[in-house]
Design a protein around this motif. Structure first.
Motif, mmCIF file in Angstrom:
data_model
loop_
_atom_site.group_PDB
_atom_site.id
_atom_site.type_symbol
_atom_site.label_atom_id
_atom_site.label_comp_id
_atom_site.label_asym_id
_atom_site.label_seq_id
_atom_site.Cartn_x
_atom_site.Cartn_y
_atom_site.Cartn_z
ATOM 1 N N CYS A 58 37.573 4.598 61.791
ATOM 2 C CA CYS A 58 38.317 5.754 62.290
ATOM 3 C C CYS A 58 39.731 5.770 61.694
ATOM 4 C CB CYS A 58 38.386 5.736 63.811
ATOM 5 S SG CYS A 58 36.849 6.215 64.633
ATOM 6 N N LYS A 59 40.367 4.620 61.685
ATOM 7 C CA LYS A 59 41.698 4.521 61.076
ATOM 8 C C LYS A 59 41.603 4.813 59.576
ATOM 9 C CE LYS A 59 43.476 1.048 64.326
ATOM 10 N NZ LYS A 59 43.929 -0.361 64.463
ATOM 11 N N GLY A 60 40.525 4.342 58.957
ATOM 12 C CA GLY A 60 40.332 4.595 57.543
ATOM 13 C C GLY A 60 40.174 6.073 57.244
ATOM 14 N N ALA A 61 39.447 6.783 58.116
ATOM 15 C CA ALA A 61 39.254 8.222 57.932
ATOM 16 C C ALA A 61 40.584 8.954 58.043
ATOM 17 C CB ALA A 61 38.265 8.744 58.973
ATOM 18 N N MET A 62 41.415 8.534 58.998
ATOM 19 C CA MET A 62 42.719 9.176 59.160
ATOM 20 C C MET A 62 43.644 8.865 57.988
ATOM 21 S SD MET A 62 43.487 8.916 63.283
ATOM 22 C CE MET A 62 42.976 7.206 63.546
ATOM 23 N N ALA A 63 43.525 7.657 57.442
ATOM 24 C CA ALA A 63 44.360 7.288 56.300
ATOM 25 C C ALA A 63 43.963 8.078 55.054
ATOM 26 C CB ALA A 63 44.242 5.787 56.028
ATOM 27 N N ILE A 82 38.672 8.934 76.465
ATOM 28 C CA ILE A 82 37.234 9.026 76.725
ATOM 29 C C ILE A 82 36.939 8.469 78.112
ATOM 30 C CG2 ILE A 82 34.950 8.442 75.870
ATOM 31 C CD1 ILE A 82 36.664 10.074 73.917
ATOM 32 N N ASP A 83 36.413 9.306 78.986
ATOM 33 C CA ASP A 83 36.223 8.886 80.381
ATOM 34 C C ASP A 83 34.759 8.753 80.786
ATOM 35 O OD1 ASP A 83 35.491 11.501 80.323
ATOM 36 O OD2 ASP A 83 36.917 12.205 81.831
ATOM 37 N N THR A 84 33.825 8.780 79.838
ATOM 38 C CA THR A 84 32.416 8.661 80.184
ATOM 39 C C THR A 84 31.950 7.212 80.116
ATOM 40 O OG1 THR A 84 30.160 9.365 79.606
ATOM 41 C CG2 THR A 84 31.717 9.097 77.790
ATOM 42 N N ARG A 85 30.990 6.863 80.981
ATOM 43 C CA ARG A 85 30.388 5.532 80.960
ATOM 44 C C ARG A 85 29.144 5.497 80.067
ATOM 45 N NH1 ARG A 85 31.791 1.949 84.886
ATOM 46 N NH2 ARG A 85 29.683 1.073 84.898
ATOM 47 N N ASP A 86 28.707 6.663 79.620
ATOM 48 C CA ASP A 86 27.564 6.757 78.721
ATOM 49 C C ASP A 86 27.986 6.239 77.350
ATOM 50 O OD1 ASP A 86 25.722 7.701 76.749
ATOM 51 O OD2 ASP A 86 25.027 9.267 78.124
ATOM 52 N N ILE A 87 27.462 5.088 76.946
ATOM 53 C CA ILE A 87 27.932 4.437 75.721
ATOM 54 C C ILE A 87 27.660 5.276 74.485
ATOM 55 C CG2 ILE A 87 25.807 3.107 75.371
ATOM 56 C CD1 ILE A 87 29.453 1.983 74.667
ATOM 57 N N ARG A 92 32.044 10.883 71.037
ATOM 58 C CA ARG A 92 33.330 11.548 71.245
ATOM 59 C C ARG A 92 34.439 10.899 70.411
ATOM 60 N NH1 ARG A 92 33.942 12.704 77.756
ATOM 61 N NH2 ARG A 92 31.904 13.698 78.096
ATOM 62 N N ILE A 93 34.444 9.573 70.366
ATOM 63 C CA ILE A 93 35.464 8.881 69.566
ATOM 64 C C ILE A 93 35.370 9.319 68.109
ATOM 65 C CG2 ILE A 93 36.128 6.639 68.612
ATOM 66 C CD1 ILE A 93 35.421 5.391 71.320
ATOM 67 N N LEU A 94 34.157 9.314 67.571
ATOM 68 C CA LEU A 94 33.960 9.642 66.164
ATOM 69 C C LEU A 94 34.206 11.120 65.880
ATOM 70 C CD1 LEU A 94 30.820 7.404 65.658
ATOM 71 C CD2 LEU A 94 33.011 7.101 64.499
ATOM 72 N N THR A 95 34.027 11.970 66.886
ATOM 73 C CA THR A 95 34.278 13.399 66.702
ATOM 74 C C THR A 95 35.747 13.661 66.383
ATOM 75 O OG1 THR A 95 32.448 14.052 68.164
ATOM 76 C CG2 THR A 95 34.193 15.672 67.831
ATOM 77 N N TYR A 96 36.639 12.874 66.943
ATOM 78 C CA TYR A 96 38.070 13.057 66.695
ATOM 79 C C TYR A 96 38.410 12.962 65.207
ATOM 80 C CZ TYR A 96 39.896 13.053 71.503
ATOM 81 O OH TYR A 96 40.222 13.388 72.804
ATOM 82 N N ASP A 99 31.304 12.031 63.530
ATOM 83 C CA ASP A 99 30.210 12.003 64.486
ATOM 84 C C ASP A 99 28.888 12.279 63.771
ATOM 85 O OD1 ASP A 99 31.592 14.580 64.247
ATOM 86 O OD2 ASP A 99 29.937 15.358 65.451
ATOM 87 N N VAL A 100 27.854 11.553 64.161
ATOM 88 C CA VAL A 100 26.532 11.670 63.545
ATOM 89 C C VAL A 100 25.471 11.695 64.639
ATOM 90 C CG1 VAL A 100 27.189 10.509 61.394
ATOM 91 C CG2 VAL A 100 26.342 9.160 63.317
ATOM 92 N N GLU A 101 24.277 12.081 64.253
ATOM 93 C CA GLU A 101 23.150 12.119 65.189
ATOM 94 C C GLU A 101 22.325 10.859 64.999
ATOM 95 O OE1 GLU A 101 21.004 13.668 68.330
ATOM 96 O OE2 GLU A 101 22.781 14.567 67.414
#
Length: 312
Positions: free
Chosen positions: A88-93, A133-138, A144-148, A152-154
């Motif tokens: 994620c940090k790499g994508a932002m960089a 992220i407030d969900t307990r669904d792993i 959601r994290i990756l969507t930022y 995000d992938v399926e």
């Protein structure tokens, strides 16, 4: 972006570290499997009067399989969590415009933090993403994290369910010493354990769990590679899983054969086409990999349909 340049980027290094570490975890797993098979063989060969003697019986008891395999799952999950943060940090960089995204602007981040050094700023932003992220669904949490960062992938079945189950198994071993509690029994009902049971694991099942993490990471990595104009790594799921299965692993040579075979699946697609980031269990299998040398016999598998590992 050139391949060599991407390999040195934060995103490229994130994958290389994760890939290397998972291969080491699998070496450990296959070694556990080999040790277990060896002990079972000794037990079968021991005369009845010897194997029944208390001291000899204890020496032939064998390793704690469930504990050993749980260690591999815990280790793999630690590597996956680190990979997600780093990629994620790499994508932002690689694409600083991500920081101008409205979603990120709405996070609880001080304006002054955006003027911090690059590494500090990315660390602050990622921590803010996780905190939001407030969900307990792993599965939903990582989506959601990756969507930022637009990674995000399926993750299709059976990988999605194994990903979820592996997280529950990891938690019950890390927090409850492998004993199923009420929460685990309720949330992992499909695994069939009762309260107080030790959550048993097999080498094959552990490989499936680790493979789900690896496939998830590979899909996000392919997504990142696509964003910088590079072809994705080639992952054929059926062969990927089959090559990881510890079949008749009984020597270090066979362990290394399997690991090297596994590494061959992560080759770069040289056709120059845009990678397909979806992954299903019905993908066509590639042709057999070329042997590494001709000095040792190949690993024998229990099924004629299994993908043959290269020779060491």
């Amino acid at each position: 972006m050139e391949e060599s340049e991407f390999a040195l980027s934060a995103g490229g290094e994130a994958w290389n570290s994760f890939d290397h570490y998972i291969q080491r975890v699998l070496i450990l797993l296959f070694t556990f499997k080999a040790n277990t098979d060896a002990v079972q063989g000794l037990r079968a060969l021991a005369p009845q009067d010897v194997s029944d003697h208390s001291e000899n019986a204890e020496s032939l008891k064998g390793p704690d399989e469930a504990l050993q395999y749980s260690m591999c799952i815990v280790a793999a999950w630690g590597a996956f969590e680190a990979y997600v943060e780093d990629v994620c940090k790499g994508a932002m960089a690689l694409d600083p415009s991500i920081l101008d995204n409205k979603q990120i602007k709405n996070l609880s981040i001080k304006v002054s933090d955006f003027f911090a050094s690059a590494s500090v700023k990315l660390d602050i932003v990622f921590r803010a993403i996780k905190a939001s992220i407030d969900t307990r669904d792993i599965s939903e949490r990582y989506r959601r994290i990756l969507t930022y960062v637009d990674l995000d992938v399926e993750l299709s079945d059976p990988y999605d369910q194994r990903f979820i189950d592996s997280y529950k198994v990891r938690n019950v071993w890390a927090h409850s010493a492998g004993r199923a509690d009420a929460k685990f029994v309720k949330e992992a009902a499909s695994l069939g354990f009762e309260i107080g049971d030790e959550v048993q694991l097999t080498a094959e099942g552990t490989v499936d769990y680790i493979a789900s993490l690896y496939v998830y990471a590979a899909l996000t990595y392919n997504r990142l590679r696509t964003k910088v104009g590079l072809p994705g790594i080639r992952m054929e799921s059926d062969e990927f899983i089959e090559r990881l299965k510890p079949k008749t692993v009984s020597t270090v040579v066979e362990v290394m054969n399997l690991i090297r075979s596994f590494g061959k699946d992560s080759t770069i697609n040289d056709e120059g086409s845009e990678p397909d980031t979806s992954l299903t269990a019905s993908d066509d299998l590639p042709e057999s990999q070329a042997p590494l040398s001709e000095e040792a016999p190949p690993v024998q598998t229990t099924s004629p349909d299994s993908a043959a590992a290269p020779e060491l």
